[in-house]
Motif scaffolding. Structure first.
Motif, PDB file in Angstrom:
ATOM      1  N   VAL A  53       0.339  -1.239   0.064  1.00 33.71           N
ATOM      2  CA  VAL A  53      -0.308  -0.122  -0.017  1.00 33.71           C
ATOM      3  C   VAL A  53       0.746   1.164  -0.235  1.00 33.71           C
ATOM      4  O   VAL A  53       0.220   2.546  -0.864  1.00 33.71           O
ATOM      5  CB  VAL A  53      -0.947   0.026   1.347  1.00 33.71           C
ATOM      6  N   SER A  54       2.418   1.245   0.109  1.00 29.23           N
ATOM      7  CA  SER A  54       2.680   2.082   0.725  1.00 29.23           C
ATOM      8  C   SER A  54       3.674   2.532  -0.702  1.00 29.23           C
ATOM      9  O   SER A  54       3.879   3.953  -0.834  1.00 29.23           O
ATOM     10  CB  SER A  54       3.693   2.334   1.303  1.00 29.23           C
ATOM     11  N   TYR A  55       3.464   2.071  -1.754  1.00 25.99           N
ATOM     12  CA  TYR A  55       4.407   2.673  -2.898  1.00 25.99           C
ATOM     13  C   TYR A  55       3.633   3.607  -3.642  1.00 25.99           C
ATOM     14  O   TYR A  55       4.196   4.665  -3.793  1.00 25.99           O
ATOM     15  CB  TYR A  55       4.423   1.340  -4.327  1.00 25.99           C
ATOM     16  N   LYS A  56       2.547   3.674  -3.956  1.00 23.55           N
ATOM     17  CA  LYS A  56       1.669   4.551  -4.513  1.00 23.55           C
ATOM     18  C   LYS A  56       2.126   6.714  -3.824  1.00 23.55           C
ATOM     19  O   LYS A  56       1.819   7.809  -4.686  1.00 23.55           O
ATOM     20  CB  LYS A  56       0.424   5.069  -5.095  1.00 23.55           C
ATOM     21  N   PRO A  57       1.761   6.320  -2.255  1.00 19.32           N
ATOM     22  CA  PRO A  57       1.909   7.313  -1.461  1.00 19.32           C
ATOM     23  C   PRO A  57       3.354   7.853  -1.791  1.00 19.32           C
ATOM     24  O   PRO A  57       2.843   9.305  -1.680  1.00 19.32           O
ATOM     25  CB  PRO A  57       1.539   7.040  -0.169  1.00 19.32           C
ATOM     26  N   CYS A  58       3.988   7.274  -1.499  1.00 17.15           N
ATOM     27  CA  CYS A  58       5.258   7.308  -1.360  1.00 17.15           C
ATOM     28  C   CYS A  58       5.901   8.026  -3.175  1.00 17.15           C
ATOM     29  O   CYS A  58       6.596   9.292  -2.937  1.00 17.15           O
ATOM     30  CB  CYS A  58       6.306   6.772  -2.044  1.00 17.15           C
ATOM     31  N   VAL A  59       5.348   8.055  -3.721  1.00 17.84           N
ATOM     32  CA  VAL A  59       5.520   8.520  -5.159  1.00 17.84           C
ATOM     33  C   VAL A  59       4.632   9.793  -5.593  1.00 17.84           C
ATOM     34  O   VAL A  59       5.294  11.466  -5.254  1.00 17.84           O
ATOM     35  CB  VAL A  59       5.085   7.544  -6.461  1.00 17.84           C
ATOM     36  N   ILE A  60       3.832  10.205  -4.981  1.00 19.67           N
ATOM     37  CA  ILE A  60       2.790  11.078  -4.586  1.00 19.67           C
ATOM     38  C   ILE A  60       3.266  12.507  -3.836  1.00 19.67           C
ATOM     39  O   ILE A  60       3.787  13.143  -4.264  1.00 19.67           O
ATOM     40  CB  ILE A  60       1.668  11.413  -3.904  1.00 19.67           C
ATOM     41  N   MET A  61       4.022  11.806  -2.967  1.00 19.20           N
ATOM     42  CA  MET A  61       4.873  12.593  -1.494  1.00 19.20           C
ATOM     43  C   MET A  61       5.811  13.051  -1.832  1.00 19.20           C
ATOM     44  O   MET A  61       6.458  14.045  -1.420  1.00 19.20           O
ATOM     45  CB  MET A  61       4.923  11.837   0.110  1.00 19.20           C
ATOM     46  N   ALA A  62       6.003  12.356  -2.836  1.00 18.03           N
ATOM     47  CA  ALA A  62       7.470  13.409  -3.423  1.00 18.03           C
ATOM     48  C   ALA A  62       7.370  14.053  -4.927  1.00 18.03           C
ATOM     49  O   ALA A  62       8.410  14.327  -5.664  1.00 18.03           O
ATOM     50  CB  ALA A  62       8.879  11.851  -4.059  1.00 18.03           C
ATOM     51  N   GLY A  63       6.694  14.046  -5.411  1.00 15.93           N
ATOM     52  CA  GLY A  63       5.708  14.979  -6.333  1.00 15.93           C
ATOM     53  C   GLY A  63       5.437  14.654  -8.050  1.00 15.93           C
ATOM     54  O   GLY A  63       5.193  15.352  -8.636  1.00 15.93           O
ATOM     55  N   GLY A  64       5.889  12.934  -7.319  1.00 14.01           N
ATOM     56  CA  GLY A  64       5.429  12.456  -9.075  1.00 14.01           C
ATOM     57  C   GLY A  64       4.573  11.885  -9.073  1.00 14.01           C
ATOM     58  O   GLY A  64       3.016  12.195  -8.028  1.00 14.01           O
ATOM     59  N   LYS A  65       4.367  11.202 -10.175  1.00 13.44           N
ATOM     60  CA  LYS A  65       2.642  11.595 -10.642  1.00 13.44           C
ATOM     61  C   LYS A  65       2.774   9.613 -10.820  1.00 13.44           C
ATOM     62  O   LYS A  65       3.852   9.067 -11.597  1.00 13.44           O
ATOM     63  CB  LYS A  65       2.549  10.988 -11.640  1.00 13.44           C
ATOM     64  N   PRO A  66       1.683   8.450  -9.677  1.00 12.02           N
ATOM     65  CA  PRO A  66       2.451   6.738  -9.790  1.00 12.02           C
ATOM     66  C   PRO A  66       1.152   6.098 -11.185  1.00 12.02           C
ATOM     67  O   PRO A  66      -0.069   7.157 -10.904  1.00 12.02           O
ATOM     68  CB  PRO A  66       1.918   6.317  -8.509  1.00 12.02           C
ATOM     69  N   VAL A  67       1.398   5.227 -11.742  1.00 10.70           N
ATOM     70  CA  VAL A  67       1.171   5.034 -12.890  1.00 10.70           C
ATOM     71  C   VAL A  67       1.346   3.638 -12.633  1.00 10.70           C
ATOM     72  O   VAL A  67       2.089   2.522 -12.810  1.00 10.70           O
ATOM     73  CB  VAL A  67       1.545   5.149 -13.766  1.00 10.70           C
ATOM     74  N   VAL A  68      -0.574   3.095 -12.885  1.00 12.45           N
ATOM     75  CA  VAL A  68      -0.974   1.547 -11.900  1.00 12.45           C
ATOM     76  C   VAL A  68      -1.055   0.345 -13.737  1.00 12.45           C
ATOM     77  O   VAL A  68      -1.367   1.210 -14.472  1.00 12.45           O
ATOM     78  CB  VAL A  68      -1.687   1.217 -11.772  1.00 12.45           C
ATOM     79  N   VAL A  69       0.722  -0.244 -13.654  1.00 15.57           N
ATOM     80  CA  VAL A  69       0.611  -1.222 -14.440  1.00 15.57           C
ATOM     81  C   VAL A  69      -0.523  -2.515 -13.902  1.00 15.57           C
ATOM     82  O   VAL A  69       0.175  -3.335 -12.839  1.00 15.57           O
ATOM     83  CB  VAL A  69       1.649  -1.691 -14.940  1.00 15.57           C
ATOM     84  N   ASN A  70      -1.568  -2.875 -14.202  1.00 10.19           N
ATOM     85  CA  ASN A  70      -2.385  -3.950 -14.003  1.00 10.19           C
ATOM     86  C   ASN A  70      -1.412  -5.573 -14.166  1.00 10.19           C
ATOM     87  O   ASN A  70      -1.007  -5.555 -15.887  1.00 10.19           O
ATOM     88  CB  ASN A  70      -3.605  -4.081 -14.052  1.00 10.19           C
ATOM     89  N   THR A  71      -1.695  -6.704 -13.184  1.00  8.73           N
ATOM     90  CA  THR A  71      -1.441  -7.859 -13.250  1.00  8.73           C
ATOM     91  C   THR A  71      -2.918  -8.491 -13.038  1.00  8.73           C
ATOM     92  O   THR A  71      -3.442  -8.207 -12.156  1.00  8.73           O
ATOM     93  CB  THR A  71      -0.254  -8.126 -12.655  1.00  8.73           C
ATOM     94  N   THR A  72      -2.892  -9.822 -13.165  1.00  6.64           N
ATOM     95  CA  THR A  72      -3.690 -10.409 -13.270  1.00  6.64           C
ATOM     96  C   THR A  72      -3.003 -11.998 -13.044  1.00  6.64           C
ATOM     97  O   THR A  72      -2.510 -13.172 -13.332  1.00  6.64           O
ATOM     98  CB  THR A  72      -4.349 -10.649 -14.406  1.00  6.64           C
ATOM     99  N   VAL A  73      -4.923 -12.643 -12.553  1.00  3.03           N
ATOM    100  CA  VAL A  73      -4.123 -14.009 -12.004  1.00  3.03           C
ATOM    101  C   VAL A  73      -4.113 -14.949 -13.087  1.00  3.03           C
ATOM    102  O   VAL A  73      -3.625 -15.498 -12.385  1.00  3.03           O
ATOM    103  CB  VAL A  73      -5.809 -14.490 -10.680  1.00  3.03           C
ATOM    104  N   ASP A  74      -4.877 -14.756 -14.437  1.00  2.00           N
ATOM    105  CA  ASP A  74      -4.867 -15.656 -15.789  1.00  2.00           C
ATOM    106  C   ASP A  74      -3.455 -15.180 -15.891  1.00  2.00           C
ATOM    107  O   ASP A  74      -2.853 -16.471 -16.811  1.00  2.00           O
ATOM    108  CB  ASP A  74      -5.700 -14.519 -16.687  1.00  2.00           C
ATOM    109  N   ASN A  75      -2.401 -14.464 -15.330  1.00  2.00           N
ATOM    110  CA  ASN A  75      -1.103 -14.700 -15.870  1.00  2.00           C
ATOM    111  C   ASN A  75      -0.158 -14.863 -14.311  1.00  2.00           C
ATOM    112  O   ASN A  75       0.570 -14.252 -14.439  1.00  2.00           O
ATOM    113  CB  ASN A  75      -0.881 -13.044 -16.986  1.00  2.00           C
ATOM    114  N   ASP A  76      -0.446 -15.199 -13.076  1.00  3.28           N
ATOM    115  CA  ASP A  76      -0.165 -15.509 -12.571  1.00  3.28           C
ATOM    116  C   ASP A  76       0.444 -14.238 -11.709  1.00  3.28           C
ATOM    117  O   ASP A  76       1.050 -14.101 -11.013  1.00  3.28           O
ATOM    118  CB  ASP A  76       1.443 -16.202 -12.524  1.00  3.28           C
TER     119      ASP A  76
END
Length: 395
Positions: free
Chosen positions: A122-145
């Motif tokens: 849970v801390s990754y995106k908040p760390c980016v935001i507090m550093a002034g950056g923009k977190p961009v989510v890359v989703n993974t799925t159970v279909d690809n383990d």
């Protein structure tokens, strides 16, 4: 009273919410904490106590004790095959959480985009935001383990992308990344000149195959910030000790942030960690064998009750799907606490592709795991009865 918007708009940790809900509930069983139920090995505790008795209560170098950095360098070389100089390529941090924060702040300018592979801690995106950056989510799925692919990454890369944060073995899914998959990620990183922030705190908890650090791949040593620590493998969560390894320029930049915010990690924790690296391997292996035994029990338990459960190959979490129950993961978790006194964390707190899942830690004793499974199975049966169509009879 003024609060910075970037802080005010951060959601509180979705993990901790469920501990607050459960406060005061009797006989509660927690599958929520990402914390070993084992005590720090005796020799490690004794090393810290002996250091205190000898009067070692001072600050250390901002970098950490040199002896500890030497032991970390040896540990990484023996495990990952990557050689880091203890003098300027290893930094001792106050937990891996601080290491992630330091790494992000050291490399991020305002507006930089950092790819965050999810589901994730849970801390990754908040760390980016507090550093002034923009977190961009890359989703993974159970279909690809839950493994990230080259195509997943390239679909999100722009001219503002500077880095990728990933965590394998993964919290919350227990997924791993075999070497051939990591090679694809490395190709993307080198092609687009991206830094990899690789959180490998669960690397010793790899139950099938052998963990490969992306830093060990050709061309990736200087393009990777390798983050690891003592909390999981050595059962040292409360000691708050981690480390970062990488290119000396990047590690020095992290050290600058560290010296102005944390100064140094506690000396007694560092002395304990030296002993852990020297003599804690046997206890670690016994602990991991026990986690493997529990892993098989909890995965079978969820599948037997009809909740499809991805088989974790690392870490100490199961990630069953509860979609077929008709409840959201938050509804399921809240009712489970109140009705059956079992804590499980809703998967949605770890990202969009965690929706409809639960994170269940098996870092608790076997008796409690079996009791929790029994209670969850009862809850699922009760839900089925609730949702069964009622038969009307003619009178």
């Amino acid at each position: 009273m003024k609060i910075a918007n970037k802080v005010k708009n951060l959601p509180p940790s979705g993990i901790r919410k469920f501990f607050d809900i459960a406060s005061g509930i009797p006989d509660v069983i927690s599958l929520g904490v990402g914390e070993p139920d084992f005590v720090t090995p005796w020799r490690v505790r004794e090393a810290s106590i002996y250091g205190l008795e000898r009067g070692y209560t001072t600050y250390t170098s901002n970098w950490g004790l040199l002896e500890l950095r030497e032991q970390i360098s040896k540990f990484i070389y023996e495990g990952a095959g990557v050689d880091y100089s203890p003098k300027n390529e290893v930094l001792v941090t106050t937990g891996v959480s601080e290491g992630i924060d330091l790494a992000v702040r050291a490399i991020t300018d305002p507006g930089d985009e950092i790819l965050v592979v999810e589901p994730s801690y849970v801390s990754y995106k908040p760390c980016v935001i507090m550093a002034g950056g923009k977190p961009v989510v890359v989703n993974t799925t159970v279909d690809n383990d839950f493994r990230v692919t080259k195509e997943d990454l390239e679909a999100k890369i722009t001219d503002r992308t500077t880095a990728i944060i990933m965590n394998y073995p993964n919290n919350p899914t227990g997924a791993i990344m075999p070497k051939k998959n990591l090679e694809e990620v490395a190709d993307v990183a080198m092609e687009h000149d991206l830094m990899i922030l690789s959180d490998e705190v669960y690397e010793k908890m790899t139950y099938e195959g052998t963990h490969t650090s992306i830093a060990s791949l050709e061309g990736m040593r200087d393009n990777t910030i390798l983050l690891n620590g003592f909390s999981k493998a050595f059962a040292m969560t409360g000691w708050r000790l981690g480390f970062a390894c990488g290119n000396p320029d990047v590690i020095e930049a992290m050290m600058k942030v560290h010296q102005y915010t944390m100064l140094c990690a506690p000396i007694n924790a560092q002395m304990a960690a030296i002993e852990a690296l020297k003599s804690g391997q046997e206890e670690m292996q016994e602990m991991i064998k026990e986690y493997d035994r529990r892993r098989r029990v909890i995965v079978k338990g969820f599948n037997d009750m009809g909740l499809d459960c991805f088989e974790p190959k690392g870490a100490f979490y199961a990630f069953p799907s509860i979609k077929k129950t008709g409840l959201t993961d938050t509804e399921f978790s809240e009712r489970l606490v109140f009705e059956k006194h079992v804590i499980a964390v809703p998967g949605s707190v770890f990202g969009e592709t965690g929706v409809g899942h639960l994170r269940c830690s098996y870092a608790t004793n076997m008796e409690q795991i079996k009791e929790a499974l029994d209670r969850i199975a009862d809850f699922v049966k009760e839900l089925e009865r609730e949702q069964a169509p009622k038969i009307r009879t003619r009178t």
